[in-house]
Design an enzyme around this catalytic site. Structure first.
Site, PDB file in Angstrom:
ATOM      1  N   SER A 184      28.547  36.788  38.255  1.00  0.00           N
ATOM      2  CA  SER A 184      29.607  36.446  37.589  1.00  0.00           C
ATOM      3  C   SER A 184      29.874  37.384  36.324  1.00  0.00           C
ATOM      4  O   SER A 184      31.181  37.587  35.895  1.00  0.00           O
ATOM      5  CB  SER A 184      29.717  35.041  37.446  1.00  0.00           C
ATOM      6  OG  SER A 184      28.599  34.705  36.395  1.00  0.00           O
ATOM      7  N   HIS A 212      32.183  34.172  43.455  1.00  0.00           N
ATOM      8  CA  HIS A 212      32.949  35.383  43.295  1.00  0.00           C
ATOM      9  C   HIS A 212      32.921  36.443  44.565  1.00  0.00           C
ATOM     10  O   HIS A 212      33.646  37.529  44.569  1.00  0.00           O
ATOM     11  CB  HIS A 212      32.445  36.255  42.030  1.00  0.00           C
ATOM     12  CG  HIS A 212      32.572  35.542  41.045  1.00  0.00           C
ATOM     13  ND1 HIS A 212      33.753  35.458  40.285  1.00  0.00           N
ATOM     14  CD2 HIS A 212      31.553  34.790  40.209  1.00  0.00           C
ATOM     15  CE1 HIS A 212      33.456  34.645  39.134  1.00  0.00           C
ATOM     16  NE2 HIS A 212      32.248  34.172  38.923  1.00  0.00           N
ATOM     17  N   LYS A 243      38.529  29.850  41.990  1.00  0.00           N
ATOM     18  CA  LYS A 243      38.578  31.252  41.463  1.00  0.00           C
ATOM     19  C   LYS A 243      39.599  31.942  42.777  1.00  0.00           C
ATOM     20  O   LYS A 243      40.798  31.871  42.568  1.00  0.00           O
ATOM     21  CB  LYS A 243      37.404  31.929  41.590  1.00  0.00           C
ATOM     22  CG  LYS A 243      36.680  31.458  40.194  1.00  0.00           C
ATOM     23  CD  LYS A 243      35.196  31.678  40.005  1.00  0.00           C
ATOM     24  CE  LYS A 243      34.713  31.141  38.836  1.00  0.00           C
ATOM     25  NZ  LYS A 243      33.329  30.920  38.681  1.00  0.00           N
TER      26      LYS A 243
HETATM   27  C1  LIG Z   1      32.810  29.911  37.827  1.00  0.00           C
HETATM   28  C2  LIG Z   1      31.396  29.618  38.599  1.00  0.00           C
HETATM   29  C3  LIG Z   1      30.792  28.417  39.226  1.00  0.00           C
HETATM   30  C4  LIG Z   1      31.794  27.202  38.851  1.00  0.00           C
HETATM   31  O1  LIG Z   1      32.733  26.967  39.337  1.00  0.00           O
HETATM   32  P1  LIG Z   1      33.794  25.762  38.803  1.00  0.00           P
HETATM   33  O2  LIG Z   1      34.678  25.493  40.026  1.00  0.00           O
HETATM   34  O3  LIG Z   1      34.615  26.822  37.988  1.00  0.00           O
HETATM   35  O4  LIG Z   1      33.221  24.748  38.075  1.00  0.00           O
HETATM   36  C5  LIG Z   1      29.642  28.604  39.680  1.00  0.00           C
HETATM   37  N1  LIG Z   1      28.955  29.352  39.906  1.00  0.00           N
HETATM   38  C6  LIG Z   1      29.375  30.673  39.547  1.00  0.00           C
HETATM   39  C7  LIG Z   1      28.702  31.845  39.770  1.00  0.00           C
HETATM   40  C8  LIG Z   1      30.624  30.674  38.601  1.00  0.00           C
HETATM   41  O5  LIG Z   1      31.220  32.086  38.375  1.00  0.00           O
END
Ligand SMILES: *Cc1c(COP(=O)(O)O)cnc(C)c1O
Length: 392
Positions: A184, A212, A243
């Site tokens: 991330s 991602h 995302k």
């Molecule tokens: C953002 C993220 C999460 C968490 O997901 P949310 O739906 O925002 O709680 C989990 N793992 C990674 C690698 C992330 O970047």
């Protein structure tokens, strides 16, 4: 220190002094390539809405219709007051999209990770994580009470030595390997084929966080495991709907026994109100979008933008994801660079401890399919002027 308020004041002052105090920045428009903040328009390079689906009319309409039909809230956890059609449809669609037997959704990716790891592993088990794993994976692993081992980022030899150690010292343990397909804060990929070969060799279980990668990598955006054709060898596939899918929620996809076990034992599922029907419906609509021609068009536009930025800023490594980190190091310098860029019209947040290690502060730039070539050209010109690339 004799009062709670004094303690809070002291803590906040210490954060301020270390350039680590954070505040959410007020914005005045939805996620889009152009954001309004402080009454002024700036180019937005901060969002994980990589395909522009958060504001896509058909996705927004799906949320509106579901709210009108099924209400604003789900009322209770699904095991208490039932599983609404939008939740069932989303789980079916996700399983089909991920080409797994089933999928289970949570209120967010964080809840999916914490609930899953703490349900599956116990004190007699071993969890081996990449050093750069997301906080939710680390928290889930800690909460499980399992024996934890961390390997340096993408370091296969160290992963193997942890696996060998786990098999020798804990012969009856379940051994989990936890990593991400796209990291991330660095935007790089895991050497997934090799990780899978190792976990199979040592009879371990892989949990892969595709937060991602979903929407961005692989056929129709199914993720990195699918792109490499090794989907069926990942036992626990995790991701977020918040995302590239532009909605909100988290999922685990896999075998029916896995999702049946989790719906019984993952505490963040059992003891938490189901996500709003509107969120489930918009995520379903986003999955449909990803599998359409328009979805392919968006993914192509995203990669075109990423390649254009790489060429215009003379980055020598081809982009591996929609995340482009610009390493600065010092926290105060990263904050200043972010302020200078904002002044010039580009919103690129600085990320610092505890999101990344101390002294590893950086600008975290993300592109979207919906940025125009002119916007990318403007970004490149501003970056070349304000943050020229230093030799790594
Ligand atoms: C953002 C993220 C999460 C968490 O997901 P949310 O739906 O925002 O709680 C989990 N793992 C990674 C690698 C992330 O970047």
């Amino acid at each position: 220190m004799n009062s709670f308020s004094d303690w809070l004041d002291a803590e906040l002052t210490a954060l301020e002094a270390a350039n680590l105090r954070r505040r959410p920045r007020p914005i005045e428009s939805p996620q889009a390539p152009v954001l309004r903040m402080d009454g002024r328009e700036v180019l937005n390079f901060s969002s994980n809405d990589y395909l522009g689906l958060a504001a896509e009319p058909v996705v927004v309409e799906a949320a509106r219709e579901a709210a009108a039909r099924w209400g604003a809230g789900a009322g209770a956890a699904r095991l208490i007051s039932g599983n609404l059609p939008p939740h069932r449809e989303l789980e079916e669609r996700l399983a089909a999209f991920k080409r797994t037997e089933t999928a289970i959704t949570f209120s967010c990716g964080y809840a999916a990770a914490v609930g899953t790891l703490s349900a599956l592993a116990g004190a007699e088990d071993v969890i081996i994580l990449d050093k750069l794993c997301h906080a939710c994976l680390i928290d889930g692993a800690r909460l499980s009470g399992a024996v934890l081992r961390v390997f340096p980022h993408n370091h296969l030899a160290k992963l193997e030595s942890h696996l060998r150690w786990a098999r020798a010292k804990h012969p009856r343990a379940k051994v989990f390997v936890v990593t991400e397909s796209v990291f991330s804060m660095d935007g790089d990929q895991a050497p997934l084929a090799e990780v899978i070969r190792l976990k199979d060799q040592y009879d371990a279980i892989l949990m892969l966080d595709e937060a991602h990668a979903i929407g961005v990598l692989g056929d129709c955006g199914r993720g990195l495991a699918d792109e490499l054709g090794i989907n069926h060898r990942v036992e626990i596939q995790m991701g977020t709907l918040g995302k590239a899918l532009g909605s909100s929620g988290g999922y685990i996809a896999g075998d029916r026994r896995l999702t049946d076990f989790l719906l019984n034992r993952a505490r963040s599922y059992v003891f938490s109100t189901a996500p709003p029907p509107a969120a489930a419906a918009s995520a379903s609509r986003s999955l449909e979008f990803l599998e359409s021609k328009q979805g392919t068009g968006r993914r192509e536009a995203l990669w075109r933008n990423l390649r254009m930025l790489a060429v215009e800023t003379r980055r020598d490594t081809p982009p591996a994801s929609a995340i482009v980190p610009i390493h600065i190091g010092d926290e105060a310098a990263a904050m200043q660079a972010s302020r200078d860029l904002l002044e010039a019209g580009c919103f690129i947040p600085a990320v610092r401890y505890p999101t990344v290690a101390r002294g590893a502060a950086r600008l975290r730039l993300t592109l979207s399919a919906t940025h125009s070539p002119e916007q990318i050209a403007k970004l490149a010109a501003i970056l070349n002027r304000l943050v020229p690339r230093c030799p790594a």
